[in-house]
Design a protein around this motif. Structure first.
Motif, PDB file in Angstrom:
ATOM      1  N   ARG A  28      33.963  50.274  39.292  1.00  0.00           N
ATOM      2  CA  ARG A  28      34.838  50.393  40.462  1.00  0.00           C
ATOM      3  C   ARG A  28      34.953  49.053  41.183  1.00  0.00           C
ATOM      4  O   ARG A  28      36.040  48.667  41.612  1.00  0.00           O
ATOM      5  CB  ARG A  28      34.310  51.478  41.414  1.00  0.00           C
ATOM      6  N   TYR A  29      33.846  48.324  41.298  1.00  0.00           N
ATOM      7  CA  TYR A  29      33.911  47.010  41.928  1.00  0.00           C
ATOM      8  C   TYR A  29      34.847  46.086  41.154  1.00  0.00           C
ATOM      9  O   TYR A  29      35.639  45.361  41.753  1.00  0.00           O
ATOM     10  CB  TYR A  29      32.528  46.366  42.034  1.00  0.00           C
ATOM     11  N   ARG A  30      34.764  46.099  39.830  1.00  0.00           N
ATOM     12  CA  ARG A  30      35.643  45.257  39.015  1.00  0.00           C
ATOM     13  C   ARG A  30      37.102  45.619  39.265  1.00  0.00           C
ATOM     14  O   ARG A  30      37.964  44.751  39.298  1.00  0.00           O
ATOM     15  CB  ARG A  30      35.297  45.369  37.533  1.00  0.00           C
ATOM     16  N   GLU A  31      37.388  46.912  39.439  1.00  0.00           N
ATOM     17  CA  GLU A  31      38.759  47.339  39.752  1.00  0.00           C
ATOM     18  C   GLU A  31      39.195  46.775  41.100  1.00  0.00           C
ATOM     19  O   GLU A  31      40.324  46.308  41.252  1.00  0.00           O
ATOM     20  CB  GLU A  31      38.856  48.861  39.782  1.00  0.00           C
ATOM     21  N   LEU A  32      38.320  46.851  42.082  1.00  0.00           N
ATOM     22  CA  LEU A  32      38.642  46.340  43.414  1.00  0.00           C
ATOM     23  C   LEU A  32      38.856  44.825  43.380  1.00  0.00           C
ATOM     24  O   LEU A  32      39.745  44.304  44.048  1.00  0.00           O
ATOM     25  CB  LEU A  32      37.523  46.671  44.402  1.00  0.00           C
ATOM     26  N   ALA A  33      38.042  44.125  42.606  1.00  0.00           N
ATOM     27  CA  ALA A  33      38.114  42.667  42.561  1.00  0.00           C
ATOM     28  C   ALA A  33      39.251  42.161  41.678  1.00  0.00           C
ATOM     29  O   ALA A  33      39.636  40.989  41.779  1.00  0.00           O
ATOM     30  CB  ALA A  33      36.785  42.103  42.056  1.00  0.00           C
ATOM     31  N   ALA A  34      39.814  43.006  40.833  1.00  0.00           N
ATOM     32  CA  ALA A  34      40.834  42.582  39.878  1.00  0.00           C
ATOM     33  C   ALA A  34      42.162  42.209  40.542  1.00  0.00           C
ATOM     34  O   ALA A  34      42.895  41.369  40.022  1.00  0.00           O
ATOM     35  CB  ALA A  34      41.063  43.669  38.846  1.00  0.00           C
ATOM     36  N   ASP A  35      42.489  42.813  41.651  1.00  0.00           N
ATOM     37  CA  ASP A  35      43.777  42.571  42.313  1.00  0.00           C
ATOM     38  C   ASP A  35      43.697  41.303  43.147  1.00  0.00           C
ATOM     39  O   ASP A  35      43.359  41.327  44.325  1.00  0.00           O
ATOM     40  CB  ASP A  35      44.152  43.770  43.178  1.00  0.00           C
ATOM     41  N   ARG A  36      43.999  40.186  42.541  1.00  0.00           N
ATOM     42  CA  ARG A  36      43.901  38.875  43.213  1.00  0.00           C
ATOM     43  C   ARG A  36      44.993  38.676  44.280  1.00  0.00           C
ATOM     44  O   ARG A  36      44.873  37.792  45.104  1.00  0.00           O
ATOM     45  CB  ARG A  36      43.990  37.750  42.189  1.00  0.00           C
ATOM     46  N   GLN A  37      46.031  39.497  44.252  1.00  0.00           N
ATOM     47  CA  GLN A  37      47.123  39.365  45.214  1.00  0.00           C
ATOM     48  C   GLN A  37      46.881  40.175  46.479  1.00  0.00           C
ATOM     49  O   GLN A  37      47.623  40.042  47.454  1.00  0.00           O
ATOM     50  CB  GLN A  37      48.445  39.807  44.564  1.00  0.00           C
ATOM     51  N   PRO A  39      45.521  41.316  50.028  1.00  0.00           N
ATOM     52  CA  PRO A  39      45.134  40.521  51.196  1.00  0.00           C
ATOM     53  C   PRO A  39      43.615  40.368  51.369  1.00  0.00           C
ATOM     54  O   PRO A  39      43.148  39.383  51.925  1.00  0.00           O
ATOM     55  CB  PRO A  39      45.733  41.285  52.379  1.00  0.00           C
ATOM     56  N   GLU A  40      42.843  41.320  50.869  1.00  0.00           N
ATOM     57  CA  GLU A  40      41.390  41.266  51.016  1.00  0.00           C
ATOM     58  C   GLU A  40      40.697  40.635  49.806  1.00  0.00           C
ATOM     59  O   GLU A  40      39.466  40.658  49.710  1.00  0.00           O
ATOM     60  CB  GLU A  40      40.829  42.670  51.221  1.00  0.00           C
ATOM     61  N   ALA A  41      41.450  40.055  48.884  1.00  0.00           N
ATOM     62  CA  ALA A  41      40.891  39.526  47.639  1.00  0.00           C
ATOM     63  C   ALA A  41      39.788  38.490  47.887  1.00  0.00           C
ATOM     64  O   ALA A  41      38.743  38.525  47.232  1.00  0.00           O
ATOM     65  CB  ALA A  41      41.989  38.934  46.767  1.00  0.00           C
ATOM     66  N   ALA A  42      39.996  37.594  48.826  1.00  0.00           N
ATOM     67  CA  ALA A  42      38.978  36.560  49.101  1.00  0.00           C
ATOM     68  C   ALA A  42      37.704  37.186  49.664  1.00  0.00           C
ATOM     69  O   ALA A  42      36.595  36.783  49.302  1.00  0.00           O
ATOM     70  CB  ALA A  42      39.525  35.519  50.062  1.00  0.00           C
ATOM     71  N   ALA A  43      37.851  38.171  50.516  1.00  0.00           N
ATOM     72  CA  ALA A  43      36.679  38.835  51.092  1.00  0.00           C
ATOM     73  C   ALA A  43      35.906  39.598  50.011  1.00  0.00           C
ATOM     74  O   ALA A  43      34.676  39.550  49.973  1.00  0.00           O
ATOM     75  CB  ALA A  43      37.111  39.792  52.201  1.00  0.00           C
ATOM     76  N   ILE A  44      36.632  40.262  49.122  1.00  0.00           N
ATOM     77  CA  ILE A  44      35.973  40.978  48.033  1.00  0.00           C
ATOM     78  C   ILE A  44      35.284  39.990  47.101  1.00  0.00           C
ATOM     79  O   ILE A  44      34.156  40.212  46.668  1.00  0.00           O
ATOM     80  CB  ILE A  44      36.982  41.867  47.273  1.00  0.00           C
ATOM     81  N   ALA A  45      35.931  38.880  46.804  1.00  0.00           N
ATOM     82  CA  ALA A  45      35.344  37.858  45.929  1.00  0.00           C
ATOM     83  C   ALA A  45      34.060  37.284  46.522  1.00  0.00           C
ATOM     84  O   ALA A  45      33.171  36.860  45.779  1.00  0.00           O
ATOM     85  CB  ALA A  45      36.354  36.753  45.667  1.00  0.00           C
TER      86      ALA A  45
END
Length: 71
Positions: A28-37, A39-45
């Motif tokens: 599930r984390y990989r799914e959340l982190a996969a969407d680089r576009q 708005p929260e991508a940097a925070a998740i990364a």
């Protein structure tokens, strides 16, 4: 029983970190982190290292994740 996900992807990723790590939560984390576009991508990364640490602490989970291409 209904699973309620937090409103934000970042909050959901943080919640996954606070639970015992398993292959489903890592997936599930990989799914959340996969969407680089997103708005929260940097925070998740920013949580990537914490997830790596959690996975590396469990040898069985680590190798299972490697086999499934999650790391």
């Amino acid at each position: 029983m209904t699973l309620v996900r937090p409103a934000s992807k970042y909050q959901e990723a943080r919640q996954l970190l606070n639970e015992p790590m398993n292959i489903g939560s890592l997936r599930r984390y990989r799914e959340l982190a996969a969407d680089r576009q997103h708005p929260e991508a940097a925070a998740i990364a920013s949580l990537n290292q914490a997830f790596r640490d959690a996975v590396s602490g469990d040898e069985e989970l680590f190798f299972m994740a490697l086999e499934q291409g999650l790391l």
